[in-house]
Design a protein around this motif. Structure first.
Motif, PDB file in Angstrom:
ATOM      1  N   ILE A 213     -34.874 105.012  12.192  1.00  5.09           N
ATOM      2  CA  ILE A 213     -35.267 104.079  11.134  1.00  5.09           C
ATOM      3  C   ILE A 213     -36.458 104.634  10.354  1.00  5.09           C
ATOM      4  O   ILE A 213     -36.505 104.585   9.119  1.00  5.09           O
ATOM      5  CB  ILE A 213     -35.621 102.704  11.734  1.00  5.09           C
TER       6      ILE A 213
ATOM      7  N   TYR B  38     -27.999 103.443   5.881  1.00  3.49           N
ATOM      8  CA  TYR B  38     -28.090 103.353   7.339  1.00  3.49           C
ATOM      9  C   TYR B  38     -26.962 102.452   7.832  1.00  3.49           C
ATOM     10  O   TYR B  38     -26.953 101.247   7.588  1.00  3.49           O
ATOM     11  CB  TYR B  38     -29.447 102.775   7.758  1.00  3.49           C
TER      12      TYR B  38
ATOM     13  N   ALA C   6     -25.511 100.583  10.602  1.00  3.94           N
ATOM     14  CA  ALA C   6     -25.993 100.041  11.873  1.00  3.94           C
ATOM     15  C   ALA C   6     -24.853  99.379  12.636  1.00  3.94           C
ATOM     16  O   ALA C   6     -24.812  98.157  12.771  1.00  3.94           O
ATOM     17  CB  ALA C   6     -27.130  99.060  11.628  1.00  3.94           C
TER      18      ALA C   6
ATOM     19  N   LEU D 134     -26.176  94.088  11.478  1.00  2.00           N
ATOM     20  CA  LEU D 134     -27.235  93.599  10.583  1.00  2.00           C
ATOM     21  C   LEU D 134     -27.808  92.316  11.182  1.00  2.00           C
ATOM     22  O   LEU D 134     -27.487  91.209  10.743  1.00  2.00           O
ATOM     23  CB  LEU D 134     -26.657  93.358   9.186  1.00  2.00           C
TER      24      LEU D 134
ATOM     25  N   LEU E 280     -32.484  94.797  13.973  1.00  6.07           N
ATOM     26  CA  LEU E 280     -32.633  95.802  12.921  1.00  6.07           C
ATOM     27  C   LEU E 280     -33.734  95.395  11.947  1.00  6.07           C
ATOM     28  O   LEU E 280     -34.544  96.218  11.518  1.00  6.07           O
ATOM     29  CB  LEU E 280     -31.303  95.974  12.176  1.00  6.07           C
TER      30      LEU E 280
ATOM     31  N   LEU F  86     -37.140  97.499  10.939  1.00  6.11           N
ATOM     32  CA  LEU F  86     -37.500  97.830   9.550  1.00  6.11           C
ATOM     33  C   LEU F  86     -38.906  97.335   9.220  1.00  6.11           C
ATOM     34  O   LEU F  86     -39.694  98.038   8.580  1.00  6.11           O
ATOM     35  CB  LEU F  86     -36.492  97.209   8.585  1.00  6.11           C
TER      36      LEU F  86
ATOM     37  N   VAL G  23     -28.617  99.247   3.982  1.00  2.00           N
ATOM     38  CA  VAL G  23     -28.089  99.079   5.339  1.00  2.00           C
ATOM     39  C   VAL G  23     -26.718  98.408   5.275  1.00  2.00           C
ATOM     40  O   VAL G  23     -26.421  97.636   4.367  1.00  2.00           O
ATOM     41  CB  VAL G  23     -29.042  98.236   6.216  1.00  2.00           C
TER      42      VAL G  23
END
Length: 515
Positions: free
Chosen positions: A381, A396, A398, A403, A407, A411, A423
């Motif tokens: 990250i 990114y 994930a 999400l 996460l 961030l 993302v």
């Protein structure tokens, strides 16, 4: 509702002499285009013909329903006619009107684009649609659409470039049409001060549509285009199966035979599609480079077709210079003295990531692995934030955590949120907007080494950072090919420590949680 599946049964006993003349014309067109209902390829592959037939099905259905029990008064003299399996009852006034309408249409048939599509049945199969026809087709597509000056300028520039490059010549059989298009576009461009809806007069549309319908791309070439469009795309096994079915159906109906000049390429396509569909690990369709070169040679175009349809590919070919750059020496051979002087452009890494990785060039690849809770995701990250702030757009993916709040917390705690950092929870079809793509994790996404190789080959210049789960022993989960195919390998052997080995900097280290 009438459709291609029940049309034959619907019209089996239909007396077309009792219907308007245009219905009979359209029926004749369908019979010929479908080879007496045995082949609906024209319907499935040509949008114009599909719209024509669908519109006719609706009208015929409405007509039959409307006239099944027409209103009349008791005691009126009526005429009963047979339409299909239904008896249509007409009063004298209705019968008179019906006959008058038929007479007028037979004396003065309407000249519309759709009528022309019905009549224009004589066409030839070609490998490539002429460049002029592509521009005519593109011009027709403007009708009824709102366009800006910039839209018209792109069209004009593409047309001028084709003329300058002699893809369109003065001796062309379509020279008058191209000249007409050029004049109309330039005139409209000079007059425009704001976006306008483009209207093409009926006669021009009729004439131009007539030209467009005279040639069809060979069925084998159409299949090749569909195949190339799937190259390098994630999760398209359903589309690959549909394409495989289409190939087998075309062979069964003898639309493609062993005498077809591209039969060997089709065999290769069939084999590759079959392997991809059966594979439990391969998520991305990968066409071998040698095969891809041969397929692009068939299309006569260097355009990338990943994720786009045939129409878009034609526009792309018209608007972009795709002539490949040839090496200065045969086979790309270069003197070692000359090569030693070549200046390779690097990205210009600074700070802690230069100490860890070195200064990579564009299009590098990284493998990251480590046991859970050791800081692997925090490292990635943070790295994504560094790239977004300094080097371009980052995606990114994930898949590991999705999400969710976890996460978001990472961030925020690393303070890496940035307009250049995007993302998502899954791999999008189009990766072109991004310079750097993170896969967290490769294992959760179900990607094989072949998939990663296809991603890199089909997205030249993109940098990929692959994150892996680990075994109980601390090794990355997956085949050794993963490690061999990347430029940089980063391991997180203990909490907060990243150790790197790669081609840009041997033995780099970094403390993940230190600024």
């Amino acid at each position: 509702m009438i459709n291609i599946n029940n049309y034959q049964d619907t019209v089996k006993t239909l007396d077309y002499s009792t219907l308007p003349a245009t219905y009979w014309k359209t029926h004749q067109f369908i019979e010929k285009a479908t080879e007496n209902y045995t082949n609906w390829n024209a319907y499935n592959s040509n949008e114009g013909i599909k719209k024509l037939m669908d519109a006719y099905f609706v009208k015929l259905d409405e007509f039959l329903q409307k006239h099944s029990q027409p209103p009349h008064k008791v005691g009126d003299k009526v005429t009963v006619v047979k339409v299909g399996k239904s008896n249509i009852v007409l009063t004298p006034e209705q019968e008179k009107q019906f006959i008058n309408n038929q007479t007028k249409k037979q004396q003065k048939p309407q000249t519309t684009i759709q009528d022309n599509a019905e009549d224009e049945l004589d066409f030839s199969f070609v490998e490539r649609i002429p460049e002029e026809i592509k521009f005519i087709k593109r011009f027709l597509s403007l009708n009824g659409k709102r366009k800006t000056k910039e839209d018209l300028l792109r069209f004009i520039n593409a047309l001028h470039r084709a003329i300058v490059e002699k893809k369109i010549r003065k001796a062309s059989p379509y020279a008058k049409q191209i000249e007409y298009i050029q004049e109309k576009l330039v005139l409209r461009f000079n007059e425009m001060t704001k976006p306008q809806t483009i209207e093409i007069n009926e006669k021009t549309r009729y004439d131009f549509k007539n030209l467009v319908l005279q040639e069809r791309v060979m069925p084998s070439v159409m299949l090749i285009k569909r195949y190339i469009a799937l190259n390098g795309r994630y999760g398209v096994k359903d589309k690959a199966q549909l394409l495989l079915n289409a190939m087998e159906k075309a062979a069964k109906l003898k639309k493609i035979t062993k005498s077809d000049k591209y039969n060997k390429l089709l065999d290769q396509m069939h084999a590759n599609l079959s392997i991809y569909i059966r594979s439990k690990t391969q998520k991305i369709l990968s066409i071998p480079q040698t095969e891809l070169n041969g397929l692009n040679g068939v299309l006569g175009c260097g355009c990338e077709m990943n994720g786009i349809d045939e129409e878009q590919a034609e526009v792309s070919c018209l608007e972009n210079d795709t002539t490949p750059v040839k090496p200065s020496l045969p086979n790309g051979i270069m003197s070692s003295m000359d090569f030693s002087k070549v200046q390779f452009k690097t990205l210009g890494f600074v700070g802690k990531y230069r100490k860890l990785i070195g200064d990579p060039s564009k299009g590098f690849s990284v493998m990251v692995y480590g046991k859970p809770k050791m800081g692997k995701s925090f490292l990635c990250i943070d790295f994504a934030g560094y790239l977004a702030r300094n080097h371009g757009k980052v995606l990114y993916i994930a898949r590991e955590e999705g999400l969710d709040f976890t996460l978001q917390e990472k961030l925020n705690s690393k303070d890496v949120a940035h307009p250049n950092l995007y993302v998502t929870g899954s791999i999008p079809d189009d990766l072109t907007p991004y310079e750097f793509i993170f896969f967290d994790s490769v294992n959760k996404l179900g990607l094989s080494s072949t998939d990663l190789e296809a991603l890199k080959r089909n997205n030249p210049g993109k940098s990929f950072i692959y994150i892996f789960q680990t075994t109980k022993e601390g090794n990355f989960r997956g085949a050794n090919e993963f490690q061999h195919d990347v430029d940089v390998v980063i391991q997180v052997p203990e909490k907060g420590l990243a150790v790197q080995n790669g081609r840009f900097n041997q033995g780099g280290e970094m403390r993940i949680f230190e600024e």
